[in-house]
Write a protein that holds these residues in place. Sequence first.
Motif, PDB file in Angstrom:
ATOM      1  N   LEU A 121       0.850  -1.180   0.000  1.00  0.00           N
ATOM      2  CA  LEU A 121       0.000   0.000   0.000  1.00  0.00           C
ATOM      3  C   LEU A 121       0.891   1.235   0.000  1.00  0.00           C
ATOM      4  CD1 LEU A 121      -2.580  -1.082   2.740  1.00  0.00           C
ATOM      5  CD2 LEU A 121      -2.584  -1.587   0.291  1.00  0.00           C
TER       6      LEU A 121
ATOM      7  N   THR B 240       0.824   5.391   0.071  1.00  0.00           N
ATOM      8  CA  THR B 240      -0.050   6.514   0.370  1.00  0.00           C
ATOM      9  C   THR B 240       0.637   7.820   0.030  1.00  0.00           C
ATOM     10  OG1 THR B 240       0.645   6.933   2.643  1.00  0.00           O
ATOM     11  CG2 THR B 240      -0.946   5.157   2.305  1.00  0.00           C
ATOM     12  N   GLY B 241      -0.162   8.856  -0.089  1.00  0.00           N
ATOM     13  CA  GLY B 241       0.364  10.170  -0.430  1.00  0.00           C
ATOM     14  C   GLY B 241       0.227  10.425  -1.922  1.00  0.00           C
TER      15      GLY B 241
ATOM     16  N   ARG C 264      -2.117   1.983  -4.909  1.00  0.00           N
ATOM     17  CA  ARG C 264      -1.834   3.400  -4.669  1.00  0.00           C
ATOM     18  C   ARG C 264      -3.084   4.020  -4.061  1.00  0.00           C
ATOM     19  NH1 ARG C 264       2.878   4.736  -7.648  1.00  0.00           N
ATOM     20  NH2 ARG C 264       3.573   2.922  -8.811  1.00  0.00           N
ATOM     21  N   LEU C 265      -3.008   4.332  -2.762  1.00  0.00           N
ATOM     22  CA  LEU C 265      -4.186   4.798  -2.036  1.00  0.00           C
ATOM     23  C   LEU C 265      -4.340   6.311  -2.036  1.00  0.00           C
ATOM     24  CD1 LEU C 265      -4.019   2.453   1.093  1.00  0.00           C
ATOM     25  CD2 LEU C 265      -5.203   2.086  -1.080  1.00  0.00           C
TER      26      LEU C 265
ATOM     27  N   THR D 104      -4.484   9.860  -0.709  1.00  0.00           N
ATOM     28  CA  THR D 104      -4.706  10.358   0.654  1.00  0.00           C
ATOM     29  C   THR D 104      -5.797   9.576   1.372  1.00  0.00           C
ATOM     30  OG1 THR D 104      -6.269  12.007  -0.150  1.00  0.00           O
ATOM     31  CG2 THR D 104      -3.961  12.698   0.056  1.00  0.00           C
ATOM     32  N   GLN D 105      -6.419   8.638   0.692  1.00  0.00           N
ATOM     33  CA  GLN D 105      -7.468   7.818   1.303  1.00  0.00           C
ATOM     34  C   GLN D 105      -6.834   6.569   1.893  1.00  0.00           C
ATOM     35  OE1 GLN D 105     -10.757   8.819   1.445  1.00  0.00           O
ATOM     36  NE2 GLN D 105      -9.823  10.696   0.679  1.00  0.00           N
ATOM     37  N   SER D 106      -6.244   6.708   3.081  1.00  0.00           N
ATOM     38  CA  SER D 106      -5.544   5.579   3.678  1.00  0.00           C
ATOM     39  C   SER D 106      -5.644   5.640   5.193  1.00  0.00           C
ATOM     40  CB  SER D 106      -4.077   5.592   3.254  1.00  0.00           C
ATOM     41  OG  SER D 106      -3.326   6.455   4.065  1.00  0.00           O
TER      42      SER D 106
ATOM     43  N   TRP E 224      -3.178   5.838   7.130  1.00  0.00           N
ATOM     44  CA  TRP E 224      -2.032   6.594   7.630  1.00  0.00           C
ATOM     45  C   TRP E 224      -1.999   7.989   7.027  1.00  0.00           C
ATOM     46  CZ3 TRP E 224      -1.583   1.703   5.463  1.00  0.00           C
ATOM     47  CH2 TRP E 224      -1.387   0.660   6.377  1.00  0.00           C
TER      48      TRP E 224
ATOM     49  N   THR F  32       3.397   7.184   3.206  1.00  0.00           N
ATOM     50  CA  THR F  32       3.688   5.960   3.955  1.00  0.00           C
ATOM     51  C   THR F  32       3.606   4.776   3.006  1.00  0.00           C
ATOM     52  OG1 THR F  32       2.682   6.916   5.951  1.00  0.00           O
ATOM     53  CG2 THR F  32       2.903   4.533   5.902  1.00  0.00           C
ATOM     54  N   HIS F  33       4.367   3.727   3.301  1.00  0.00           N
ATOM     55  CA  HIS F  33       4.202   2.478   2.569  1.00  0.00           C
ATOM     56  C   HIS F  33       4.077   1.341   3.577  1.00  0.00           C
ATOM     57  CE1 HIS F  33       8.577   3.139   2.876  1.00  0.00           C
ATOM     58  NE2 HIS F  33       8.721   1.830   2.863  1.00  0.00           N
TER      59      HIS F  33
END
Length: 107
Positions: free
Chosen positions: A37, A39-40, A62-63, A65-67, A69, A73-74
Motif C-alpha cells: 500500500l 499513500t500520499g 496506490r491509495l 490520501t485515502q488511507s 495513515w 507511507t508504505h
Amino acid sequence: MSPARHRPRRGPRAGDRLPDTPAGLQRRVAGPDYHLLLTGPGHAWPEDPLPGGHRDGVSVHRLGTQSPWPGITHALVRPDGYVGYLSRGTDLTGLRAHLDHWLPAAP
C-alpha cells in the motif's frame, strides 16, 4: 536511524490487523498475495516500486490520501490481513530487505 523514527505517528502499526479504512480496503487486499500500500501523492512513488524478483506475489495499491495513515507511507499487508511492514516516506530500502528475508525471489 532507529526503526521507530520511520513509523507513522498515527494509524495501524506493523502487527496490527489492517482496518477497513477507507471503506472496502480489506476487500481489495483479500486473497493469497501480499499487498503493498502506497499513500500520499502519486508523483511521490516510482512507476515500479518493486524489485524484479518480488513482482510475483505482491500487488501494489496506490491509495493516495485515502488511507489509514497520514502523509507519505508504505505498508506491506500479509495474506492474513495483518500489516507486516510499515514505514513513512518513499525510501523503499527497508521494504526490499524485508521482502528479501520473508519472500525470497525465485532463482
